[in-house]
Write an enzyme that holds these catalytic residues in place. Structure first.
Site, PDB file in Angstrom:
ATOM      1  N   THR A  24      23.589 -96.678  47.128  1.00 54.38           N
ATOM      2  CA  THR A  24      22.790 -96.675  48.106  1.00 54.38           C
ATOM      3  C   THR A  24      21.240 -96.744  47.686  1.00 54.38           C
ATOM      4  O   THR A  24      20.718 -96.420  46.533  1.00 54.38           O
ATOM      5  CB  THR A  24      22.872 -95.444  48.855  1.00 54.38           C
ATOM      6  OG1 THR A  24      22.645 -94.299  48.380  1.00 54.38           O
ATOM      7  CG2 THR A  24      24.322 -95.245  49.489  1.00 54.38           C
ATOM      8  N   TYR A  36      14.430 -90.593  55.953  1.00 51.14           N
ATOM      9  CA  TYR A  36      15.288 -91.312  54.962  1.00 51.14           C
ATOM     10  C   TYR A  36      16.535 -91.958  55.878  1.00 51.14           C
ATOM     11  O   TYR A  36      17.018 -91.426  56.750  1.00 51.14           O
ATOM     12  CB  TYR A  36      16.059 -90.248  54.236  1.00 51.14           C
ATOM     13  CG  TYR A  36      17.325 -90.743  53.170  1.00 51.14           C
ATOM     14  CD1 TYR A  36      16.915 -90.738  51.707  1.00 51.14           C
ATOM     15  CD2 TYR A  36      18.503 -90.910  53.679  1.00 51.14           C
ATOM     16  CE1 TYR A  36      17.890 -91.317  50.943  1.00 51.14           C
ATOM     17  CE2 TYR A  36      19.528 -91.284  53.062  1.00 51.14           C
ATOM     18  CZ  TYR A  36      19.363 -91.354  51.516  1.00 51.14           C
ATOM     19  OH  TYR A  36      20.426 -91.770  50.594  1.00 51.14           O
ATOM     20  N   HIS A  71      31.022 -86.175  48.083  1.00 49.49           N
ATOM     21  CA  HIS A  71      30.238 -87.400  48.130  1.00 49.49           C
ATOM     22  C   HIS A  71      29.833 -88.056  46.977  1.00 49.49           C
ATOM     23  O   HIS A  71      29.643 -89.042  46.869  1.00 49.49           O
ATOM     24  CB  HIS A  71      28.815 -86.856  49.116  1.00 49.49           C
ATOM     25  CG  HIS A  71      28.210 -88.229  49.573  1.00 49.49           C
ATOM     26  ND1 HIS A  71      28.587 -89.309  49.792  1.00 49.49           N
ATOM     27  CD2 HIS A  71      26.845 -88.203  49.908  1.00 49.49           C
ATOM     28  CE1 HIS A  71      27.681 -90.258  49.965  1.00 49.49           C
ATOM     29  NE2 HIS A  71      26.631 -89.506  50.153  1.00 49.49           N
TER      30      HIS A  71
END
Length: 744
Positions: free
Chosen positions: A576, A563, A447
């Protein structure tokens, strides 16, 4: 031996008669074709860089500008207002050039400068236009005159036929919110989670930070800003032959890589608009590896790679992707994978669990890499893995909707993709393609280099190309011909000492303990989807997020910090931001749903307020006015300056009881769901970020299907993935019932 002889261009032997040199024409041809291929790619990159560098203009526009200036010169006109004459006065080598030649060269120089100035002007205007986000706050279907004028100007200055990276230089920088705004928004987000006394204390800490340390950190942050700019088909298995599925899948991925290298992938836009999104993350899809470090990891990206690394039954292989200067065909790739599957060679000591080093703690892996993989065959083999285009695992298990309980089978499928056996994925590669024994596949993505939509875009293309373009013959094999002279994959060689094997086993124990503690539940929700939600005049994402809030309260009897990932790719190199979905408005609605005295009209009114608030929070995050990235950057600056902030320390220690994310479908046009309704993906998921919390990922597919991935820790007495999944289902149905639009 034939393969060994082909691997070298020449051999020589020394004898009493002299030195005999033997040339391998086959090897020399391969060297020539490989070099030719590399130069073609370099020239292609150079061309693409130039075309992208002059956007929104085009190289042809220089011809137009230069031609216009030369024509004006011919007619004795001077559009430069004397500048061409000034250039001519300082032209080197004037004595060797005729007067017309001097005039032409100076006119071309002026035309080039003018052309570059026009490019910079157009780019600056487009960047200014893309900094306007008022269109995002207007009601759906209604457009103000300001937005209409803005949209017309965007169309004029956005250029024509953009390539993948054409808009990068035109995107604005991510703005830095003011300290005051971030403090106000933060306090608003935590108000429903704190008692009056707790909120007063936090408000005092926020005020102190805003007026003391905050402005100093903000100044450094502004200074920095100036100088910085898991998928498979759920119900269909195209072939049960794993080597064939791997052949088509890898070939489709390589076609995508070719489009990416040539920048032929269209720039992504905000859906339904002409607004471009940042595409910087695409640069590291391939040839990328996360390298372990003591204290800090780093990303290694190589410009090109002509092989992939393959793992099967504990053995590592290098599979070359080119032969005779061309890409291997699907049938040839199938043969390569079948060779690996049929290879009876056992793994050497330490090799079988070697990949567990990438799944455990980073410090032991960093030390082992430096100590045991810094030279010799271990270094060469590790470089073959880390410098591969991507990683492929030929898994030894079968997955999918199998057995008497398809629901549990889907959960096992998800866990297999998430962590496998902890030693059969190279978790540091940008992504690992996983092919199971029965032909099902999936992906595990690292990621740090990019966000989920980038990998999702690749795999949407791969799935569609595999199923609808490449296909299989009647026996399930890849179509097409193959060259029988292609050398087989090369098995990588390792010499792993006993001390390193102990480190590997330690990493495996750590990883397996984490994996065994993950509870994962994946389920499709078929009662209704986006189509019916839109009839409620509600954002589908806001609808689902409010349902998750209701489900969480029913599950735990309390609210929690939530979140939701939102993209900030409206800005250059944006990634993001956090949407804090648990708001005062969403809590008011949930309480109304839990109160039997509340009538449906009151609940519906509160629902409208809650979804509108969620949309406002989402828009703020997308336009750079979020909370958490600003707070985190301030924290990083404080650490750099060596100062402590009680406020920042407490904020960043708050647990995210709910971590949620939507996996977007970005290329729905590739999938003909009307004629092929079974060709659907179940999306992707992730593990929980809090030991006592949930991770929830969801994907909206077409008009009538939602799929959820719910994760939590088995060791937590507060969580249960299946229980929470049941609460999500019932919450979705209860929200729809407010509108009396139940599924027909």
């Amino acid at each position: 031996m034939a393969e060994a002889h082909q691997a070298v261009a020449f051999q020589f032997t020394v004898s009493p008669e002299g030195i005999n040199v033997h040339l391998s024409h086959v090897a020399l041809k391969q060297v020539y074709l490989s070099g030719l291929h590399s130069w073609k790619k370099r020239l292609g990159r150079l061309r693409n860089s130039f075309v992208t560098g002059v956007y929104p203009a085009s190289p042809a526009s220089w011809v137009f500008v230069a031609g216009t200036i030369l024509l004006a010169q011919f007619w004795r006109l001077d559009p430069s207002m004397g500048l061409i004459g000034k250039i001519q006065e300082h032209l080197p080598g004037r004595g060797y050039l005729s007067e017309p030649t001097q005039a032409a060269l100076c006119a071309l120089a002026f035309a080039t400068v003018l052309w570059l100035a026009l490019i910079l002007t157009m780019r600056s205007i487009l960047k200014l236009l893309l900094s306007y986000h008022g269109w995002m706050y207007e009601a759906h279907g209604k457009m103000s005159h300001t937005t209409k004028v803005w949209l017309a100007l965007v169309k004029i200055f956005a250029g024509r036929k953009p390539m993948l990276y054409s808009y990068q230089a035109c995107l604005p920088r991510l703005p830095v919110p003011t300290i005051h705004d971030t403090m106000q928004r933060y306090l608003e987000s935590v108000r429903p989670l704190l008692s009056d006394l707790q909120f007063q204390r936090m408000a005092a800490l926020a005020r102190d930070f805003e007026h003391s340390l905050g402005p100093r950190l903000q100044w450094y942050l502004k200074l920095k800003s100036w100088w910085a700019s898991n998928y498979d088909f759920l119900y269909v298995t195209p072939t049960p032959i794993p080597a064939a599925r791997a052949g088509n899948a890898v070939y489709a991925i390589l076609l995508y890589r070719r489009l990416l290298s040539q920048e032929q992938i269209k720039p992504l836009m905000v859906p339904g608009t002409l607004i471009p999104l940042c595409t910087a993350q695409w640069d590291r899809v391939f040839n990328t590896t996360r390298l372990p470090g003591e204290g800090q990891d780093c990303i290694q990206h190589v410009s090109d790679s002509k092989h992939i690394a393959v793992l099967h039954a504990g053995r590592f292989y290098r599979l070359r992707l080119y032969h005779s200067g061309r890409l291997l065909r699907p049938r040839e790739l199938q043969a390569q994978f079948q060779h690996i599957l049929d290879d009876p060679t056992p793994p050497v000591p330490g090799e079988e669990h070697l990949a567990a080093l990438t799944a455990g703690d980073r410090e032991p892996w960093a030390r082992a890499r430096r100590t045991y993989f810094g030279s010799g065959k271990n270094q060469q083999s590790l470089e073959a893995v880390e410098r591969a285009a991507f990683f492929v695992t030929l898994d030894t298990t079968e997955q999918g909707l199998t057995g008497p309980d398809p629901g549990r089978a889907l959960d096992r499928y998800a866990k297999a993709l998430l962590h496998g056996q902890c030693h059969d994925r190279w978790f540091d590669k940008s992504f690992t393609l996983i092919i199971f024994q029965n032909g099902k596949l999936g992906v595990n993505a690292e990621h740090s280099w990019a966000d989920a939509p980038i990998v999702g875009h690749l795999f949407e293309y791969m799935l569609a190309t595999d199923a609808f373009q490449l296909g299989y013959d009647v026996n399930g094999h890849c179509k097409g011909e193959m060259d029988p002279d292609i050398p087989p994959p090369q098995k990588l060689q390792w010499e792993i000492p006993e001390e390193c094997q102990q480190v590997i086993q330690g990493s495996l124990r750590v990883a397996q303990a984490l994996a065994d503690d993950i509870d994962f539940h994946t389920f499709p929700f078929k009662q209704f989807g986006k189509g019916l939600i839109k009839k409620c005049h509600t954002s589908p994402d806001a609808f689902i997020q409010i349902a998750i809030q209701l489900a969480h309260y029913r599950d735990k009897g309390k609210f929690c910090l939530t979140y939701e990932a939102s993209m900030t790719r409206l800005f250059r190199e944006g990634r993001t931001e956090t949407v804090r979905s648990c708001s005062i408005e969403s809590c008011n609605f949930v309480r109304a749903m839990m109160d039997p005295a509340q009538n449906p009209q009151q609940r519906l009114a509160l629902f409208r307020v809650a979804t509108e608030k969620h949309q406002a929070l989402y828009r703020r995050a997308m336009t750079g006015a979020g909370i958490d990235r600003h707070l985190f950057c301030l924290y990083v600056v404080s650490k750099y300056l060596g100062v402590d902030s009680p406020f920042l320390k407490e904020v960043l220690a708050e647990p995210w009881g709910l971590s949620t994310s939507q996996t977007p479908v970005q290329q729905i046009e590739l999938f003909d769901l009307k004629n092929h309704p079974d060709y659907i993906s179940c999306g992707g998921g992730f593990g929980p970020v809090d030991d006592n919390g949930y991770g929830v990922s969801y994907i909206i597919i077409g008009e009538d299907l939602l799929t959820f991935h719910v994760s939590c820790k088995i060791s937590s007495p507060q969580t249960d993935a299946h229980r929470f999944g049941a609460h999500i289902r019932s919450a979705l149905l209860d929200l729809l019932a407010l509108f009396s639009l139940g599924p027909k």
